[in-house]
Structures are given as structure tokens and as C-alpha cells.
Design an enzyme around this catalytic site. Structure first.
Site, short mmCIF file in Angstrom:
data_model
loop_
_atom_site.label_atom_id
_atom_site.label_comp_id
_atom_site.label_asym_id
_atom_site.label_seq_id
_atom_site.Cartn_x
_atom_site.Cartn_y
_atom_site.Cartn_z
N GLN A 176 0.82 -1.22 0.00
CA GLN A 176 0.00 0.00 0.00
C GLN A 176 0.85 1.27 0.00
O GLN A 176 0.33 2.36 -0.25
CB GLN A 176 -0.92 0.03 1.22
N CYS A 206 -10.36 0.80 3.97
CA CYS A 206 -8.97 0.55 3.57
C CYS A 206 -8.33 1.89 3.24
O CYS A 206 -8.95 2.72 2.56
CB CYS A 206 -8.95 -0.36 2.33
N HIS A 209 -7.73 -9.12 6.10
CA HIS A 209 -7.76 -7.99 5.16
C HIS A 209 -6.34 -7.70 4.63
O HIS A 209 -6.14 -7.54 3.42
CB HIS A 209 -8.35 -6.76 5.88
C1 QAP Z 1 -7.95 -2.79 7.43
O1 QAP Z 1 -8.02 -0.48 7.46
C2 QAP Z 1 -9.12 -3.19 8.28
O2 QAP Z 1 -11.34 5.12 4.24
C3 QAP Z 1 -7.27 -1.54 7.92
O3 QAP Z 1 -10.51 7.60 4.84
C4 QAP Z 1 -10.38 -2.72 7.96
O4 QAP Z 1 -6.82 0.97 8.63
C5 QAP Z 1 -8.95 -3.99 9.34
C6 QAP Z 1 -8.87 4.31 6.79
C7 QAP Z 1 -11.47 -3.11 8.74
C8 QAP Z 1 -10.04 -4.37 10.11
C9 QAP Z 1 -11.29 -3.93 9.82
C10 QAP Z 1 -9.84 4.16 5.83
C11 QAP Z 1 -8.45 5.59 7.10
C12 QAP Z 1 -8.23 3.18 7.47
C13 QAP Z 1 -10.39 5.27 5.18
C14 QAP Z 1 -7.71 0.79 7.83
C15 QAP Z 1 -9.96 6.54 5.51
C16 QAP Z 1 -8.98 6.70 6.47
C17 QAP Z 1 -8.45 1.89 7.18
CO CO Z 2 -6.50 -2.33 3.02
#
Ligand code: QAP
Ligand code: CO
Length: 174
Positions: A50, A95, A137
Site C-alpha cells: 500500500q 482501507c 484484510h
Molecule cells: C484494514 O483499514 C481493516 O477510508 C485496515 O478515509 C479494515 O486501517 C482492518 C482508513 C477493517 C479491520 C477492519 C480508511 C483511514 C483506514 C479510510 C484501515 C480513511 C482513512 C483503514
Molecule cells: Co486495506
């Protein structure tokens, strides 16, 4: 080390990440940069691909009950392999590479993984709850898979439309 997030629909997110073989200072430098970058961007999990490093490395920092992400809870996971999976759970996922979009995704409830730490030591981790979801994920990222790939055809089409509109808005406000 300056990191930049790679955002969908960038093709670089579709690469299969390579096994880590050298547990050296360049790996440590990347991991050391990924953690603060993830916190700054409000993430709880981040795969190296990423930030444009397609290697099998990820960092996780699941918030505690107070919403804090103490460094003691930081997990650095290299070359993970899932050795057990059981049950089913649904969570509204997001994400960092697909900003501003959240959708319910089905995952295994309990998993066990084998992985290596930053020094190459082999570890086993049993996970449930949000940690289990986050690991699944992030492990998908290593295969070039995004959570939006798991949506139904109808939901995916709706997403593509919404996402394109949002990107257009972003361009205009730049
Ligand atoms: C993956 O996701 C995840 O849209 C990590 O504007 C997702 O850190 C793990 C994020 C769900 C467990 C459950 C997303 C930040 C962060 C956004 C993240 C954003 C700012 C996502
Ligand atoms: Co992701």
C-alpha cells in the site's frame, strides 16, 4: 523515509507481494516508517504494497477499549501463512487505499497464522475479533486482493460509480 499511499484503482495494488528473505536494516527502516505513517493516516492496518513496497510485510495496531493505539500493541507480520480458519463474522471494513468507503465484508471468525518477526524469528498467532479481521484484510493485500473485490456485483457497481464521483470532486477541490 517518506511514504506515500497507493490508492485504488492504481494497478500497483494488484501485484502479488514477494516473500521477504532479508531481515536487514532496509526492512527495519521500512517497518519503522510504516507504523507512524499508519497512525498519521488513521489506519489500524497497513500492508507494505500500500506504500509501494510489494513485499510480504504488514503492520497492525488494533485500538484498545479507549481507542488508543499504544506501541506495545504494534504487530509486525512478515511472510504470514494461515494454518487454521473457522467460523464466520461480518464487519464494516475500510482501507487506506480505498479512502472514504466502508462496506460489510464476511471473514473467518478465528484464525491461526504462522509468520516471522522483523528478525526472521518464526511465530504463531491465534486471533479472533477485530485482529482476526484485520489480518485477513492485510493478507489479501499480499495477493493483490482488495476488500471491494468481495462485494456482490451490484454493490461493486454502486461502489465504482460513487468512487469515481468522489475522485472527480477531489480533483476539483485540489
Ligand atoms: C484494514 O483499514 C481493516 O477510508 C485496515 O478515509 C479494515 O486501517 C482492518 C482508513 C477493517 C479491520 C477492519 C480508511 C483511514 C483506514 C479510510 C484501515 C480513511 C482513512 C483503514
Ligand atoms: Co486495506
Amino acid at each position: 523515509m517518506k511514504l506515500n499511499i497507493v490508492e485504488y484503482p492504481d494497478k500497483r495494488l494488484r501485484k502479488k507481494s514477494k516473500e521477504v528473505t532479508d531481515f536487514d536494516s532496509s526492512l527495519h527502516k521500512l517497518l519503522d516508517a510504516m507504523h507512524p505513517f499508519m497512525l498519521k493516516t488513521n489506519g489500524i492496518g497497513l500492508a507494505a504494497i500500500q506504500v509501494d513496497y510489494p513485499i510480504r510485510a504488514l503492520v497492525l495496531n488494533i485500538p484498545d477499549d479507549d481507542g488508543e493505539q499504544p506501541i506495545e500493541n504494534l504487530l509486525e507480520i512478515i511472510n504470514p501463512v494461515m494454518t487454521y480458519k473457522n467460523g464466520e463474522t461480518t464487519y464494516q471494513e475500510g482501507c487506506l487505499s480505498v479512502p472514504q468507503f466502508y462496506e460489510d465484508i464476511k471473514r473467518y471468525e478465528n484464525i491461526v497464522i504462522n509468520y516471522q518477526d522483523r528478525y526472521g524469528n518464526t511465530k504463531t498467532l491465534e486471533a479472533d475479533g477485530l485482529l482476526s479481521i484485520a489480518i485477513q484484510h492485510e493478507m489479501d493485500h499480499l495477493e493483490g486482493i482488495l476488500f471491494i473485490d468481495k462485494l456482490s456485483y451490484a454493490r461493486r457497481k454502486k461502489f465504482e460509480k460513487e468512487y469515481k464521483r468522489m475522485q472527480k470532486e477531489k480533483k476539483h477541490t485540489k
